[in-house]
Design an enzyme around this catalytic site. Structure first.
Site, mmCIF file in Angstrom:
data_model
loop_
_atom_site.group_PDB
_atom_site.id
_atom_site.type_symbol
_atom_site.label_atom_id
_atom_site.label_comp_id
_atom_site.label_asym_id
_atom_site.label_seq_id
_atom_site.Cartn_x
_atom_site.Cartn_y
_atom_site.Cartn_z
ATOM 1 C CE1 TYR A 137 -3.153 3.000 0.355
ATOM 2 C CE2 TYR A 137 -2.260 3.190 2.807
ATOM 3 C CZ TYR A 137 -3.214 3.700 1.890
ATOM 4 O OH TYR A 137 -4.116 4.739 2.091
ATOM 5 C CG ASP A 178 -3.874 2.318 -3.481
ATOM 6 O OD1 ASP A 178 -3.602 2.831 -4.685
ATOM 7 O OD2 ASP A 178 -4.517 2.910 -2.480
ATOM 8 C CG HIS A 277 -9.322 1.703 -3.876
ATOM 9 N ND1 HIS A 277 -8.378 1.874 -4.648
ATOM 10 C CD2 HIS A 277 -9.657 2.749 -2.977
ATOM 11 C CE1 HIS A 277 -7.828 3.098 -4.149
ATOM 12 N NE2 HIS A 277 -8.604 3.561 -3.055
#
Length: 513
Positions: A137, A178, A277
């Site tokens: 992330y 991400d 998301h």
């Protein structure tokens, strides 16, 4: 084999139970980002799921921030697992993945892992090789904090060095997560007018370097090179997902050999709406060794003390248990000893009764029973003592007190019944009663009703109010009105129009007060 990557924007914000979410994703390995949960706040329902081995990394700096997790089916039990990218959180583990960073400072490496942004697992393939999976992330760049850009570039560098280290060991490598950057103008709804400025972003320059020469492949663009409006993240405040006005910042990367031999498909599951998301699912034709009965790595949550059953939990102190006095314990011990002595005496009397035929009345049961009754000590509980206190009870404040009643009479009348005891009589004339009008106040007189928002210029609909949150702006804290529709492209008539107006702050006058 299916691998899922999904930024869930908080593990506890899922709209369904975790078991239902895992079944809906229908994947063998599920990678979550932005779990926003620490080890202290992790519930057992999220830590131990039947049929899966779970691995978590959480922020050591603050709660409700970042965090990643991997859920592996038991048939794909990893042979090794590691929390973080730099290997600074658990340096004494024998089943870590290993790796070196010769070009990075020790303090930078420790800072990378302390925010809980990466976790890795290694899985054994049937051909004797292994697959290294990196779940990340990546941090977001804040314009007000330029040091975050340096942190993000260091994080990107750690990903690249660790992934290339696995390639040198002969592993197959997949990097998911991400990345908080849209690579090309096709990957965003609004790249801006200056394309050169868009491409020259430091994060995008690293992105282009990471996938150059096909060392690593963006699986979605490899299979769908020209697909537009394939976004994975949308702004929730403006409800931009309704018009598909977003960016593509969630990726599944694989090395070049995997893309040629094992990559089958990569899709966006935009119909799943539990987060801002959407999940990205990649399908590969790997053949794994069956490790259903194998022991998972040591950082698996099933080995945590709070989930092994060896640590006392808080709810165990709330269970009502039977308390036994010390006197009762001693009496029970006396009973057992007395009963054993009585059994021995009963056996002796039975033998004497058989040998002595002259005696007609055997001295056995009645004597024994009476001895048992006399030897037992009664349990006497001490009486409860009432403690006298001068402190008033809470219930005394709710008791009615005898107060004199007030009777209003227009004029006295001798024929009426005399007033009761403790009653005060007030004589008023009819004129005095009529002179006192009833005063009533409405809520509109106390609180001023809010001013209704204006109509937008494009759709003639009521606007919504927003507030400037940028602390560096001169208008910080001011309120303004915008169109209430969802954000979208400028050529979409159903999207939000360009209406904007400041809210006027009306000052109270003396008449209002």
């Amino acid at each position: 084999m299916r691998i899922c990557s999904w930024n869930i924007n908080g593990l506890r914000s899922l709209r369904q139970p975790l078991r239902n979410v895992l079944e809906q994703l229908d994947s063998d390995i599920i990678c979550f980002q932005e779990t926003k949960v620490t080890r202290q706040a992790l519930a057992e329902t999220y830590a131990r799921v039947d049929g899966y081995h779970t691995f978590y990394s959480w922020s050591r700096l603050r709660e409700g921030y970042s965090g990643v997790a991997i859920f592996c089916k038991t048939s794909l039990t990893p042979i090794r697992a590691e929390e973080g990218l730099a290997g600074k959180l658990h340096s004494n583990l024998d089943d870590s993945l290993g790796g070196e960073y010769p070009s990075m400072d020790e303090n930078d490496l420790l800072a990378i892992d302390r925010e809980g942004r990466a976790i890795m697992t290694e899985h054994e393939l049937e051909d004797g090789t292994s697959l290294a999976l990196i779940n990340v992330y990546c941090p977001r760049v804040d314009r007000e904090k330029p040091e975050r850009l340096t942190y993000k570039l260091n994080f990107f560098s750690a990903i690249e060095q660790r992934a290339k280290c696995f390639l040198e060991r002969g592993c197959r490598v997949i990097v998911v997560g991400d990345f908080n950057v849209s690579h090309k103008p096709i990957d965003t709804c609004d790249p801006g007018d200056d394309i050169n400025y868009f491409i020259s972003s430091p994060s995008r320059l690293w992105f282009s370097k990471f996938i150059e020469n096909n060392i690593f492949i963006d699986t979605f663009r490899y299979l769908h090179p020209d697909q537009r409006e394939a976004y994975t993240c949308w702004e929730t405040l403006s409800n931009a997902r309704v018009n598909n006005y977003g960016v593509r910042i969630d990726y599944i990367f694989c090395d070049g050999a995997v893309s040629k031999l094992h990559l089958v498909d990569c899709q966006h599951r935009i119909e799943i709406e539990s987060s801002d998301h959407c999940p990205v699912i990649g399908e590969f034709n790997f053949i794994f060794s069956d490790r259903s009965a194998a022991k998972p790595p040591s950082i698996c949550t099933k080995f945590w003390s709070e989930f092994k059953g060896t640590q006392m939990k808080l709810n165990q102190f709330m269970i009502k248990t039977k308390r036994i006095r010390d006197e009762e314990i001693d009496v029970d011990g006396d009973k057992k000893q007395q009963t054993n002595e009585i059994k021995v005496t009963s056996k002796r009397t039975d033998v004497e009764a058989e040998t002595s035929l002259a005696k007609t009345n055997p001295p056995t049961e009645e004597v024994i029973e009476t001895s048992m009754v006399t030897q037992r000590k009664p349990i006497v509980k001490p009486p409860l003592k009432k403690v006298k206190s001068d402190q008033s009870s809470l219930f005394q404040h709710f008791k009615r007190t005898s107060q004199p009643k007030i009777v209003v009479s227009p004029r006295p009348c001798a024929s009426d019944n005399p007033p009761a005891k403790n009653t005060e009589v007030i004589n008023l004339s009819n004129d005095e009663i009529a002179e006192k009008p009833k005063k009533t106040a409405t809520w509109n007189q106390i609180f001023r009703p809010p001013t209704p928002p204006p109509f937008c210029s494009g759709h003639k609909e009521r606007c919504v109010i927003r507030q400037v949150k940028d602390t560096s702006s001169n208008n910080w804290g001011r309120y303004f009105y915008v169109c209430s529709r969802a954000n979208g492209a400028s050529n979409n008539p159903q999207a939000r129009c360009d209406h904007f107006s400041w809210k006027e702050n009306k000052k109270k006058t003396a008449s209002d007060n």
